[in-house]
Structures are given as C-alpha cells and as structure tokens.
Enzyme design. Sequence first.
Site, PDB file in Angstrom:
ATOM      1  CD  GLU A  68      -5.490   2.367  -4.822  1.00  0.00           C
ATOM      2  OE1 GLU A  68      -5.915   3.528  -4.715  1.00  0.00           O
ATOM      3  OE2 GLU A  68      -4.617   1.905  -4.076  1.00  0.00           O
TER       4      GLU A  68
ATOM      5  CG  HIS B 271      -3.310  -1.360  -2.580  1.00  0.00           C
ATOM      6  ND1 HIS B 271      -3.763  -0.123  -2.217  1.00  0.00           N
ATOM      7  CD2 HIS B 271      -3.125  -2.042  -1.417  1.00  0.00           C
ATOM      8  CE1 HIS B 271      -3.847  -0.052  -0.902  1.00  0.00           C
ATOM      9  NE2 HIS B 271      -3.468  -1.202  -0.400  1.00  0.00           N
TER      10      HIS B 271
ATOM     11  CG  ASN C 154      -3.946   3.988   1.730  1.00  0.00           C
ATOM     12  OD1 ASN C 154      -5.002   3.959   2.364  1.00  0.00           O
ATOM     13  ND2 ASN C 154      -3.205   2.920   1.554  1.00  0.00           N
TER      14      ASN C 154
ATOM     15  CB  SER D 111      -0.922   0.007   1.226  1.00  0.00           C
ATOM     16  OG  SER D 111      -0.183  -0.236   2.387  1.00  0.00           O
TER      17      SER D 111
HETATM   18  N1  CAA Z   1     -19.133 -14.517   2.742  1.00  0.00           N
HETATM   19  C1  CAA Z   1     -19.770 -13.810   1.777  1.00  0.00           C
HETATM   20  N2  CAA Z   1     -20.239 -12.558   1.957  1.00  0.00           N
HETATM   21  C2  CAA Z   1     -20.081 -12.009   3.161  1.00  0.00           C
HETATM   22  C3  CAA Z   1     -19.447 -12.670   4.220  1.00  0.00           C
HETATM   23  C4  CAA Z   1     -18.990 -13.985   3.974  1.00  0.00           C
HETATM   24  N3  CAA Z   1     -18.376 -14.692   4.908  1.00  0.00           N
HETATM   25  N4  CAA Z   1     -19.405 -11.866   5.291  1.00  0.00           N
HETATM   26  C5  CAA Z   1     -20.006 -10.721   4.937  1.00  0.00           C
HETATM   27  N5  CAA Z   1     -20.421 -10.818   3.656  1.00  0.00           N
HETATM   28  C6  CAA Z   1     -21.145  -9.815   2.906  1.00  0.00           C
HETATM   29  C7  CAA Z   1     -22.489  -9.614   3.537  1.00  0.00           C
HETATM   30  O1  CAA Z   1     -23.419 -10.601   3.131  1.00  0.00           O
HETATM   31  C8  CAA Z   1     -22.843  -8.245   3.057  1.00  0.00           C
HETATM   32  O2  CAA Z   1     -23.241  -8.296   1.684  1.00  0.00           O
HETATM   33  P1  CAA Z   1     -24.706  -7.794   1.246  1.00  0.00           P
HETATM   34  O3  CAA Z   1     -24.722  -6.339   1.583  1.00  0.00           O
HETATM   35  O4  CAA Z   1     -24.715  -8.080  -0.228  1.00  0.00           O
HETATM   36  O5  CAA Z   1     -25.633  -8.626   2.043  1.00  0.00           O
HETATM   37  C9  CAA Z   1     -21.494  -7.524   3.113  1.00  0.00           C
HETATM   38  O6  CAA Z   1     -20.505  -8.563   3.003  1.00  0.00           O
HETATM   39  C10 CAA Z   1     -21.282  -6.770   4.418  1.00  0.00           C
HETATM   40  O7  CAA Z   1     -21.347  -7.693   5.498  1.00  0.00           O
HETATM   41  P2  CAA Z   1     -21.965  -7.367   6.959  1.00  0.00           P
HETATM   42  O8  CAA Z   1     -23.333  -6.856   6.763  1.00  0.00           O
HETATM   43  O9  CAA Z   1     -21.803  -8.534   7.839  1.00  0.00           O
HETATM   44  O10 CAA Z   1     -20.986  -6.329   7.549  1.00  0.00           O
HETATM   45  P3  CAA Z   1     -21.117  -4.764   7.594  1.00  0.00           P
HETATM   46  O11 CAA Z   1     -22.300  -4.284   6.879  1.00  0.00           O
HETATM   47  O12 CAA Z   1     -20.892  -4.447   9.015  1.00  0.00           O
HETATM   48  O13 CAA Z   1     -19.827  -4.351   6.745  1.00  0.00           O
HETATM   49  C11 CAA Z   1     -17.591  -3.962   6.225  1.00  0.00           C
HETATM   50  C12 CAA Z   1     -18.540  -4.739   7.102  1.00  0.00           C
HETATM   51  C13 CAA Z   1     -17.673  -4.465   4.800  1.00  0.00           C
HETATM   52  C14 CAA Z   1     -16.171  -4.221   6.748  1.00  0.00           C
HETATM   53  C15 CAA Z   1     -17.976  -2.450   6.269  1.00  0.00           C
HETATM   54  O14 CAA Z   1     -18.004  -2.015   7.591  1.00  0.00           O
HETATM   55  C16 CAA Z   1     -17.017  -1.587   5.483  1.00  0.00           C
HETATM   56  O15 CAA Z   1     -17.100  -1.485   4.270  1.00  0.00           O
HETATM   57  N6  CAA Z   1     -16.107  -0.925   6.206  1.00  0.00           N
HETATM   58  C17 CAA Z   1     -15.096  -0.077   5.593  1.00  0.00           C
HETATM   59  C18 CAA Z   1     -13.947  -0.943   5.157  1.00  0.00           C
HETATM   60  C19 CAA Z   1     -12.882  -0.156   4.490  1.00  0.00           C
HETATM   61  O16 CAA Z   1     -12.923   1.064   4.367  1.00  0.00           O
HETATM   62  N7  CAA Z   1     -11.866  -0.891   4.021  1.00  0.00           N
HETATM   63  C20 CAA Z   1     -10.710  -0.290   3.379  1.00  0.00           C
HETATM   64  C21 CAA Z   1      -9.668  -0.044   4.403  1.00  0.00           C
HETATM   65  S1  CAA Z   1      -8.257   0.700   3.673  1.00  0.00           S
HETATM   66  C22 CAA Z   1      -7.367  -0.595   3.081  1.00  0.00           C
HETATM   67  O17 CAA Z   1      -7.681  -1.725   3.203  1.00  0.00           O
HETATM   68  C23 CAA Z   1      -6.151  -0.267   2.298  1.00  0.00           C
HETATM   69  C24 CAA Z   1      -4.933   0.097   2.964  1.00  0.00           C
HETATM   70  O18 CAA Z   1      -3.936   0.152   2.266  1.00  0.00           O
HETATM   71  C25 CAA Z   1      -4.831   0.523   4.364  1.00  0.00           C
END
Ligand code: CAA
Length: 286
Positions: A156, A144, A194, A123
């Site tokens: 990305e 990424h 980022n 990242s």
């Molecule tokens: N198998 C299949 N699908 C699944 C699953 C599984 N085991 N677990 C969850 N899902 C699906 C759910 O069914 C749901 O899909 P639908 O909306 O189609 O039903 C979706 O995933 C979301 O699941 P939840 O409802 O259980 O969870 P949530 O609504 O609380 O979301 C989250 C969890 C996706 C993490 C959400 O909070 C989110 O998007 N958070 C932000 C995450 C983010 O910003 N990530 C990027 C971080 S930066 C980075 O990674 C890069 C870096 O370089 C630092």
Amino acid sequence: MADGTRTEVVGVLGCGLMGSGIAQVCAQAGYRTIVREVDQAAVDTGLGRIERFLANGVTRGKLTTDERDATMGRLSGTTSFEPFAEADLIIEAIVENIDAKRAVFAAVEEVVGPDTVFCSNTSSVCITELAAATRRPDKFIGLHFFSPVPIMSLVEVIRGLATVDATYQRVFQFAQSLGKQPVTAPDRPGFIVNRLLIPYLLSAIRAYEGGCGTLEDIDTAMTLGCGHPMGPFTLLDFVGLDTTYYIANIMYEEFRDAAYAPPPSLKRMVLAGRLGRKSGHGFYAY
Ligand code: CAA
C-alpha cells in the site's frame, strides 16, 4: 548522495520480521541495501533470517545459488546511522511506536542529503503526523508491506497531506521495481487492508466466544468455504495478537466504531503474553 531522481541505494531501518523481508526484496531487486538494527545480535538475527529464506528458495528451485549470493552481496547490516548517508530512499520498519519512529527519522535526517525519500512501513500510525516531525514532509510517504514480505505481492502506498506528486510517483515505481503490486491507500487508520481485515478478525473472536464453532472449525470453514489461505485464528496468531490489538485500538480511537473495538479477551491474551506464533502460544499452541 541522493540526487532526487534515481534510487540505487536503499536504507532499511529495522531488521525484524518486516524489516528483514523488506531488505531482502530490495536486495533481490538489485538495490544495494543497508539495514540497521539497534545491536549486532539483532543485525545478525535479521540477516540470518534472510539467508535461511534464500537458502530455502534455492531448495525449492525459486532462485539459483548465484542469485542468492548476489542478493547477500548487495546487503549489509549496521548498528549506526552513518552508512545511510549514501541512501536514496529509506524505509522505516521498526516498532509501531510513534516516538521511536520519530527518533530514528530524526537521527537519519542528520546524515542524509535533502533529496533522500523517507518511507514508513507503519500499518497504523498517521503518515501526515510522522511526516510533520521531519524536515521533508513533501518527500515522506507510507509504503506498507505484508507478511511474509518476500511472498505477499501487495504494497500500500499512502500519501501524507504534504507528499508531492514526484515522491508518490517515484515510490510507486520503486514498489513496482520490487516486483510488487502497489495500490494507493488513504492516510486513515488501517489504510485499505487492515480497514477490512481487522474487523473481520475481531468478529471471528466474537463469533467464537458466541459459540459459533471451535477454533479449528471456524478456521476450516473460512479456509475451505472462502478460499482464504489461512483461517482467522491461524492468521491472528501469524500476524500477532499484540499487533492486532494495537492496530484495532488506533482504529477505534479514530473512528469510534464498535467494529474496531478489541474484545476484552484479546487484551487479556496480550497481557498474558499470548501473542501468537512468535511467543509460542496464541489461539493455538506452537
Ligand atoms: N523462497 C521463495 N519462494 C518461497 C519460499 C522461499 N524461501 N518459501 C515459500 N515460497 C513460495 C512457495 O514456493 C509458494 O509459491 P508457489 O505457489 O509459486 O509455489 C508460496 O511461496 C507459498 O509457499 P508454501 O506453499 O510453502 O506456503 P503456504 O502455501 O502454506 O503459504 C503463506 C504460506 C504465503 C503464508 C499463506 O499461508 C498465506 O498467504 N497466508 C496469509 C498471509 C497473510 O494474510 N498475510 C498478511 C497479513 S496482514 C499484514 O501483514 C499487514 C499488517 O499490517 C498486519
């Protein structure tokens, strides 16, 4: 052995949170996937994480038991580099340390053919610099992913200075074949996401310290006021305070812009081992 045109076997270096997610989506997309970790315990932990995610997916009705079994059947774990001889495309997802990354690419280069494409899930490390340490900078690219990898749609794709069009197109299409939406990002610290996300997270810490509100109120405000899935402090704990601190430092070093300078309190939380969810304590306790 890779022939430079098709991708059938994917090698994933690292089976931590990111590596296991990447290995999972590759196997789910139909690729035979080999994942390497430093010891058998780490392999087992990573494969166990994938198994639990797939089982949870079955419970949620997102996939069938046959699909789960087929995915697990396409996955294998190893602690050596030799099985990577078969890989057409390799994705590195180990610790964010340039020397460690150089070392695994050097080890893999000893066993793979000349046409195997190398991708890094870094990242923050410069793609051109990583590519230059290999014998195939033309076949080296950044790929990424975002956490949680099986859920987040974005990847990305980052070309290094020497990445050729054929590599870029092949990896872009590979990302699409995983069901992801690729975007092309520049080889500059933070790429696209980022570059925007880190100053936002750092400014949330500064706002909190400046008396803008409680952690909970700032999180609620950004969740309900902007429709973000998580507020900044929940997201900081989710991404990891050490990861955020590390990326911010690299961005600050390159751009010398105060927006990327980590607040002193973030450094101290990292030094104290308050890394977020993974350590059980960050801005919140878990
Ligand atoms: N198998 C299949 N699908 C699944 C699953 C599984 N085991 N677990 C969850 N899902 C699906 C759910 O069914 C749901 O899909 P639908 O909306 O189609 O039903 C979706 O995933 C979301 O699941 P939840 O409802 O259980 O969870 P949530 O609504 O609380 O979301 C989250 C969890 C996706 C993490 C959400 O909070 C989110 O998007 N958070 C932000 C995450 C983010 O910003 N990530 C990027 C971080 S930066 C980075 O990674 C890069 C870096 O370089 C630092």
